[in-house]
Design a protein around this motif. Structure first.
Motif, PDB file in Angstrom:
ATOM      1  N   ILE A 172       0.835  -1.201   0.000  1.00 20.46           N
ATOM      2  CA  ILE A 172       0.000   0.000   0.000  1.00 20.46           C
ATOM      3  C   ILE A 172       0.872   1.253   0.000  1.00 20.46           C
ATOM      4  CG2 ILE A 172      -1.800   1.252   1.245  1.00 20.46           C
ATOM      5  CD1 ILE A 172      -2.710  -1.403   2.383  1.00 20.46           C
ATOM      6  N   ASN A 173       1.851   1.305   0.904  1.00 23.63           N
ATOM      7  CA  ASN A 173       2.740   2.465   0.969  1.00 23.63           C
ATOM      8  C   ASN A 173       3.757   2.444  -0.165  1.00 23.63           C
ATOM      9  OD1 ASN A 173       1.561   3.421   3.430  1.00 23.63           O
ATOM     10  ND2 ASN A 173       2.683   1.832   4.528  1.00 23.63           N
ATOM     11  N   THR A 225       0.464   8.857  -5.342  1.00 23.53           N
ATOM     12  CA  THR A 225      -0.186   8.495  -4.084  1.00 23.53           C
ATOM     13  C   THR A 225      -0.744   9.724  -3.376  1.00 23.53           C
ATOM     14  OG1 THR A 225       1.326   6.612  -3.872  1.00 23.53           O
ATOM     15  CG2 THR A 225       0.118   7.279  -1.898  1.00 23.53           C
ATOM     16  N   MET A 258      -4.673  10.391  -2.354  1.00 24.37           N
ATOM     17  CA  MET A 258      -5.127  10.717  -1.007  1.00 24.37           C
ATOM     18  C   MET A 258      -5.833  12.071  -0.976  1.00 24.37           C
ATOM     19  SD  MET A 258      -4.449   8.010   0.402  1.00 24.37           S
ATOM     20  CE  MET A 258      -5.209   8.548   1.929  1.00 24.37           C
ATOM     21  N   LYS A 277      -7.235   1.562   8.270  1.00 28.53           N
ATOM     22  CA  LYS A 277      -6.721   1.684   6.910  1.00 28.53           C
ATOM     23  C   LYS A 277      -7.621   0.998   5.887  1.00 28.53           C
ATOM     24  CE  LYS A 277      -1.860   2.147   8.173  1.00 28.53           C
ATOM     25  NZ  LYS A 277      -0.488   1.663   7.930  1.00 28.53           N
ATOM     26  N   LYS A 329      -7.711   2.670   2.422  1.00 28.16           N
ATOM     27  CA  LYS A 329      -6.544   2.383   1.607  1.00 28.16           C
ATOM     28  C   LYS A 329      -6.613   0.968   1.024  1.00 28.16           C
ATOM     29  CE  LYS A 329      -2.783   5.357   3.199  1.00 28.16           C
ATOM     30  NZ  LYS A 329      -1.412   5.356   3.763  1.00 28.16           N
ATOM     31  N   TRP A 344      -6.809  -0.280  -2.960  1.00 22.58           N
ATOM     32  CA  TRP A 344      -5.604  -0.992  -3.390  1.00 22.58           C
ATOM     33  C   TRP A 344      -5.930  -1.856  -4.601  1.00 22.58           C
ATOM     34  CZ3 TRP A 344      -3.102  -5.746  -0.662  1.00 22.58           C
ATOM     35  CH2 TRP A 344      -1.807  -5.928  -1.150  1.00 22.58           C
TER      36      TRP A 344
END
Length: 441
Positions: A215-216, A242, A246, A312, A315, A319
């Motif tokens: 994810i990151n 990213t 966001m 999360k 997120k 994904w």
């Protein structure tokens, strides 16, 4: 293997002229679904093309069959023969699926009973010479229902779409196009078929690209050999994209705080950014695979079914791991590379050096979730450790499959971690290679 790809070409200037054709085709499919349901016991005795022939005898009058059982020809006067056969095949597929789903539900009645089959939003195939003719590079003729009859009309195809096909698909076999509607526009979808031969390299000589999707960090990649040699380590972060994603999600949250729950424009922008991230991640993975002339690209088998919980969850919902894997699969197969999946349990939880579970993020004293601390005190990138484990699990599985039963049992007795794939790490592969070397000597 065979690869099928579809490219859409916009039809210019026409907007409503195809509606009658689509309506007649869908009505014909609904009519034929009823015919198939009434005669399914007899139809199911035939296979393949014989099913179509049997149904045509029931509905279509010929010199040898002047009085068919059903009045299809009267209801759908002068419908082109290939369009009729396309509708028959569509009806057979829907009824066959319905019958098999019904049997499965009767054996295990979980959930709702399968619904009665309907034509739905099906579109006709425009068979060449009888339904579709290409008269020029950007001009074609299609047979449609117009002015109470079936007649040919000339359509203009968008130049940029056709130029793309001529440039990209000149060495591929073109299949039958399909008339499609997207929004208020009409398109011809051109499918193409190509044959490719996937590499058949021995596992001991193969080069593997092990990918940990996150994810990151969009993707963490390790290029490995079967003996545990790491040829390269790469990180695909995409911080700019990213941040854009966001920011778009935060705008949606802000709008929803004021009661504006339907925000199609904001969601469309967020989904577009998300799609861009998936495509760039897939392209990055393929660039690394081509650079090292990889034989196999290995992913985790990620099961995203079920309800997502936790802080999360937004997120995780955004994904696009499955889309990344799908794009990479299509690109890799065209280049002759294979795709493989391994068990995802414990790839990030266990340290690659075999020291046990890792302490990640705050549990290890870090402000970021990307770093972890091993039981022996070593600090390492958690995603990179996971990519080592992913590649190792692939090699362990393939090596054990290539061994005889006696050698496999002997190896598992000396390296017991090999017997349970969900706990295998990179250190297990090193131990396995040591035992293989001892067996050869």
């Amino acid at each position: 293997m065979r690869i099928y790809t579809t490219y859409k070409v916009k039809i210019k200037h026409y907007n409503h002229i195809f509606k009658d054709t689509i309506k007649i085709y869908r009505d014909a499919v609904d009519y034929l679904i009823n015919v198939c349901l009434e005669n399914w016991d007899s139809i199911s005795m035939y296979k393949g093309q014989n099913r179509l022939t049997y149904i045509e005898v029931l509905i279509h009058s010929t010199k040898e069959n002047p009085v068919p059982k059903y009045d299809f020809d009267e209801k759908f006067y002068k419908i082109p023969s290939y369009l009729r056969r396309s509708a028959i095949n569509e009806a057979i597929g829907k009824v066959s699926s319905y019958k098999s789903n019904l049997v499965n539900w009767q054996n295990n009645p979980v959930g709702k009973k399968p619904s009665y089959p309907k034509a739905g939003y099906v579109f006709p195939s425009m068979y060449r010479t009888v339904m579709y003719n290409q008269t020029d590079d950007y001009i074609a003729q299609v047979k449609v229902y117009i002015r109470n009859t079936w007649d040919w009309i000339t359509i203009d195809l968008r130049k940029s779409d056709m130029d793309y096909i001529y440039r990209r698909c000149k060495n591929r076999k073109q299949c039958v196009p399909t008339l499609q509607k997207r929004g208020k526009k009409w398109f011809l979808d051109f499918p193409f078929e190509e044959k490719v031969t996937l590499c058949d390299t021995v596992v001991y000589d193969s080069t593997v690209v092990a990918v940990d999707l996150g994810i990151n960090t969009a993707a963490t990649i390790s290029v490995m050999r079967s003996d545990g040699t790491i040829l390269g380590r790469y990180f695909c972060k995409l911080p700019k994209e990213t941040d854009h994603l966001m920011h778009s999600i935060n705008r949606i949250k802000k709008a929803q705080q004021y009661g504006n729950y339907k925000t199609p424009r904001l969601w469309a922008k967020a989904k577009g950014i998300n799609h861009d991230i998936a495509v760039k991640t897939a392209n990055y993975i393929m660039d690394i695979a081509v650079l090292y002339n990889a034989d196999v690209i290995v992913f985790e088998h990620l099961d995203k079914n079920g309800k997502v919980r936790g802080s999360k969850k937004q997120k995780l919902k955004m994904w696009r791991s499955q889309e990344v894997q799908s794009v990479v699969t299509n690109k890799a197969h065209r280049l002759g590379m294979r795709i493989s999946h391994v068990c995802a349990w414990g790839t990030s939880k266990y340290a690659y050096d075999g020291s046990g579970r890792v302490l990640r993020g705050k549990n290890g004293g870090f402000s970021t979730y990307e770093l972890c601390r091993f039981q022996n005190g070593k600090t390492y990138n958690c995603d990179l450790s996971a990519s080592y484990n992913i590649g190792a699990r692939y090699f362990i599985r393939e090596i054990l499959k290539s061994c005889s039963e006696t050698d496999r049992l002997d190896i598992e007795a000396k390296v017991p971690q090999c017997s349970k794939r969900s706990t295998c790490t990179f250190s297990t592969l090193i131990s396995l290679n040591a035992e293989l070397t001892a067996l050869v000597v």
